[in-house]
Design a protein around this motif. Structure first.
Motif, mmCIF file in Angstrom:
data_model
loop_
_atom_site.group_PDB
_atom_site.id
_atom_site.type_symbol
_atom_site.label_atom_id
_atom_site.label_comp_id
_atom_site.label_asym_id
_atom_site.label_seq_id
_atom_site.Cartn_x
_atom_site.Cartn_y
_atom_site.Cartn_z
ATOM 1 N N ASP A 119 0.564 -1.270 -0.031
ATOM 2 C CA ASP A 119 -0.142 0.245 -0.137
ATOM 3 C C ASP A 119 0.957 1.300 -0.032
ATOM 4 O OD1 ASP A 119 -1.058 -0.349 3.540
ATOM 5 O OD2 ASP A 119 0.912 0.090 2.737
ATOM 6 N N PHE A 120 0.153 2.462 -0.255
ATOM 7 C CA PHE A 120 1.060 3.358 -0.444
ATOM 8 C C PHE A 120 0.720 4.759 0.309
ATOM 9 C CE2 PHE A 120 0.669 0.739 -4.135
ATOM 10 C CZ PHE A 120 1.826 0.592 -4.426
ATOM 11 N N HIS A 121 1.833 5.580 0.976
ATOM 12 C CA HIS A 121 1.586 6.819 1.756
ATOM 13 C C HIS A 121 2.362 7.775 0.977
ATOM 14 C CE1 HIS A 121 1.258 4.515 5.851
ATOM 15 N NE2 HIS A 121 0.520 4.202 4.949
ATOM 16 N N PRO A 122 1.955 8.976 0.951
ATOM 17 C CA PRO A 122 2.500 9.953 0.320
ATOM 18 C C PRO A 122 4.000 10.484 0.618
ATOM 19 C CG PRO A 122 0.342 10.642 1.171
ATOM 20 C CD PRO A 122 0.848 9.499 1.670
ATOM 21 N N GLY A 123 4.986 10.786 -0.446
ATOM 22 C CA GLY A 123 6.246 10.983 -0.284
ATOM 23 C C GLY A 123 6.478 12.664 -0.192
ATOM 24 N N PRO A 124 7.913 13.201 -0.170
ATOM 25 C CA PRO A 124 8.227 14.320 -0.137
ATOM 26 C C PRO A 124 7.561 15.150 -1.386
ATOM 27 C CG PRO A 124 9.840 12.998 0.205
ATOM 28 C CD PRO A 124 9.064 11.992 -0.007
ATOM 29 N N ASP A 161 27.352 11.854 3.145
ATOM 30 C CA ASP A 161 27.549 13.266 2.520
ATOM 31 C C ASP A 161 27.153 13.217 0.977
ATOM 32 O OD1 ASP A 161 28.340 15.687 1.579
ATOM 33 O OD2 ASP A 161 29.869 15.918 2.994
ATOM 34 N N ALA A 162 25.976 13.586 0.572
ATOM 35 C CA ALA A 162 25.733 13.496 -0.876
ATOM 36 C C ALA A 162 26.386 14.455 -1.488
ATOM 37 C CB ALA A 162 24.093 13.944 -1.080
ATOM 38 N N ASP A 163 27.035 15.466 -1.165
ATOM 39 C CA ASP A 163 27.547 16.465 -1.830
ATOM 40 C C ASP A 163 28.789 16.228 -2.193
ATOM 41 O OD1 ASP A 163 26.201 19.659 -1.910
ATOM 42 O OD2 ASP A 163 25.575 18.109 -0.358
ATOM 43 N N ALA A 164 29.565 15.534 -1.133
ATOM 44 C CA ALA A 164 31.082 15.003 -1.242
ATOM 45 C C ALA A 164 30.824 13.793 -2.271
ATOM 46 C CB ALA A 164 31.478 14.655 0.047
ATOM 47 N N THR A 165 29.962 12.918 -2.255
ATOM 48 C CA THR A 165 29.836 12.011 -2.927
ATOM 49 C C THR A 165 29.938 12.167 -4.442
ATOM 50 O OG1 THR A 165 29.105 10.536 -1.271
ATOM 51 C CG2 THR A 165 28.745 9.784 -3.583
ATOM 52 N N PRO A 187 23.146 17.507 -6.105
ATOM 53 C CA PRO A 187 22.506 17.158 -4.994
ATOM 54 C C PRO A 187 21.262 18.136 -4.561
ATOM 55 C CG PRO A 187 24.808 16.950 -4.626
ATOM 56 C CD PRO A 187 24.826 17.603 -5.798
ATOM 57 N N LEU A 188 20.287 17.595 -4.005
ATOM 58 C CA LEU A 188 19.125 18.628 -3.558
ATOM 59 C C LEU A 188 18.453 17.768 -2.589
ATOM 60 C CD1 LEU A 188 16.240 17.041 -4.792
ATOM 61 C CD2 LEU A 188 17.237 17.576 -6.924
ATOM 62 N N ASP A 189 17.854 18.745 -1.840
ATOM 63 C CA ASP A 189 17.301 18.160 -0.554
ATOM 64 C C ASP A 189 15.736 17.612 -0.989
ATOM 65 O OD1 ASP A 189 19.102 18.967 1.522
ATOM 66 O OD2 ASP A 189 18.275 20.842 1.490
ATOM 67 N N ALA A 190 15.316 16.548 -0.124
ATOM 68 C CA ALA A 190 13.900 15.905 -0.369
ATOM 69 C C ALA A 190 13.090 16.291 0.989
ATOM 70 C CB ALA A 190 13.934 14.504 -0.656
ATOM 71 N N ALA A 191 12.993 17.491 1.023
ATOM 72 C CA ALA A 191 12.262 18.089 2.505
ATOM 73 C C ALA A 191 12.943 17.456 3.361
ATOM 74 C CB ALA A 191 10.609 17.526 2.256
ATOM 75 N N GLU A 192 12.359 17.014 4.504
ATOM 76 C CA GLU A 192 13.097 16.579 5.769
ATOM 77 C C GLU A 192 13.555 15.109 5.477
ATOM 78 O OE1 GLU A 192 8.916 14.970 6.073
ATOM 79 O OE2 GLU A 192 9.932 17.065 5.444
ATOM 80 N N ALA A 193 13.082 14.497 4.469
ATOM 81 C CA ALA A 193 13.585 13.180 4.339
ATOM 82 C C ALA A 193 14.872 12.936 4.239
ATOM 83 C CB ALA A 193 12.706 12.595 2.964
ATOM 84 N N GLY A 194 15.804 13.882 3.414
ATOM 85 C CA GLY A 194 17.156 13.513 3.340
ATOM 86 C C GLY A 194 17.639 14.351 2.242
ATOM 87 N N ARG A 195 18.873 14.030 1.591
ATOM 88 C CA ARG A 195 19.426 14.641 0.463
ATOM 89 C C ARG A 195 19.900 13.698 -0.711
ATOM 90 N NH1 ARG A 195 20.934 19.653 -0.711
ATOM 91 N NH2 ARG A 195 22.842 20.162 -1.930
ATOM 92 N N LEU A 196 19.617 13.933 -1.829
ATOM 93 C CA LEU A 196 19.820 13.042 -2.710
ATOM 94 C C LEU A 196 20.612 13.564 -4.120
ATOM 95 C CD1 LEU A 196 17.573 12.994 -5.437
ATOM 96 C CD2 LEU A 196 15.940 12.726 -4.015
ATOM 97 N N ALA A 238 18.122 11.623 6.440
ATOM 98 C CA ALA A 238 17.695 12.469 7.518
ATOM 99 C C ALA A 238 16.467 11.578 8.217
ATOM 100 C CB ALA A 238 17.227 13.629 7.042
ATOM 101 N N ALA A 239 15.538 12.312 7.961
ATOM 102 C CA ALA A 239 14.034 11.508 8.448
ATOM 103 C C ALA A 239 13.881 10.295 7.947
ATOM 104 C CB ALA A 239 12.983 12.336 8.485
ATOM 105 N N HIS A 240 14.333 10.110 6.546
ATOM 106 C CA HIS A 240 13.919 8.973 5.874
ATOM 107 C C HIS A 240 15.359 8.018 5.732
ATOM 108 C CE1 HIS A 240 12.473 5.988 2.874
ATOM 109 N NE2 HIS A 240 13.359 6.489 1.978
#
Length: 257
Positions: A37-42, A82-86, A101-110, A127-129
């Motif tokens: 089943d599915f829940h909303p994401g960032p 560290d997404a930026d360093a990677t 790299p960019l933020d996905a709200a409070e979930a993390g950085r990708l 981060a949160a995710h």
């Protein structure tokens, strides 16, 4: 059901995500196949949902913008602190970074990058995710393998970026190797030479656990997908290569116990 680690060691495959043209129909397909089943994401990712199994996050599905005509494919995300360093290391080692790299709200950085052979992969700074929250049960990602032309050069790329140790396959007639972290196998490389699909090129393949490979393959076809390689026995279990109705290819496997 085996609980996954709360935070994934850098280099570990930690998430899989699929961007499609028709999100509701894709949810119907995977919900019926894997009992998700599915829940909303960032919201920053546009229409995006997290696939849940027994209340635990296992994968992500998103909607492509109407003007994007990209191939529909599952993307493997590799953990980083560290997404930026990677991302900078990816560029330095001969890869490219196409998103972030960019933020996905409070979930993390990708970030989304590609290796020197052209295979696309993601980088996830939690981060949160934290990523995949459960493992081992039917409907969960169980393995990730890079299918590429040859493994030597691209293997060096992944070792340099993520610090893997690489173990060649025991069979001398197969271009295969296993990527390990602290002695634990986390992913594999498979060089297929001229057999590399022209329509896909090098790519990361996601394996999903199922209770019965033959039954799951039949279910894929019933739901409007395709069985590309019929169920067969392998060292790791009984597996089949399939595609969803939009053409995203993945492998279903009943793992050897």
């Amino acid at each position: 059901m085996t609980e996954a680690a709360t935070r994934h060691k850098p280099g570990t495959p930690c998430w899989v995500s699929l961007m499609v043209h028709g999100l509701p129909a894709t949810q119907d397909f995977y919900g019926a196949l894997f009992n998700w089943d599915f829940h909303p994401g960032p919201r920053q990712l546009g229409p995006y949902v997290r696939a849940m199994l027994d209340g635990k996050e296992v994968a992500g599905l998103g909607q492509l913008p109407p003007d994007h005509h990209l191939p529909v494919a599952w993307t493997t995300y590799l953990a980083t602190d560290d997404a930026d360093a990677t991302a900078e290391t990816i560029r330095h080692c001969g890869g490219t970074v196409g998103v972030g790299p960019l933020d996905a709200a409070e979930a993390g950085r990708l970030a989304i990058g590609s290796d020197p052979g052209g295979a696309v992969f993601g980088v996830w700074q939690a981060a949160a995710h934290l990523g995949i929250a459960t493992a081992g049960a039917p409907g969960t990602p169980v393995w990730n393998e890079l299918v590429t032309r040859e493994t030597t050069a691209v293997g060096k790329f992944y070792q340099a970026v993520f610090g893997y140790e690489s173990t060649p396959a025991a069979s001398s007639d197969a271009d295969r190797s296993t990527l390990c972290l602290d002695g634990r196998a986390v992913a594999s490389l498979h060089g297929v030479g001229a057999a590399l699909p022209r329509d896909r090129g090098a790519h990361w393949m996601t394996y999903f656990e199922v209770a019965d490979t033959d039954e799951a393959a039949r279910r894929v076809a019933e739901l409007g997908g395709q069985v590309l390689e019929q169920p067969r026995e392998a060292r790791t279990g009984r597996l089949a290569t399939v595609a969803d109705p939009e053409g995203a290819v993945f492998t279903i496997v009943r793992s050897a116990r």
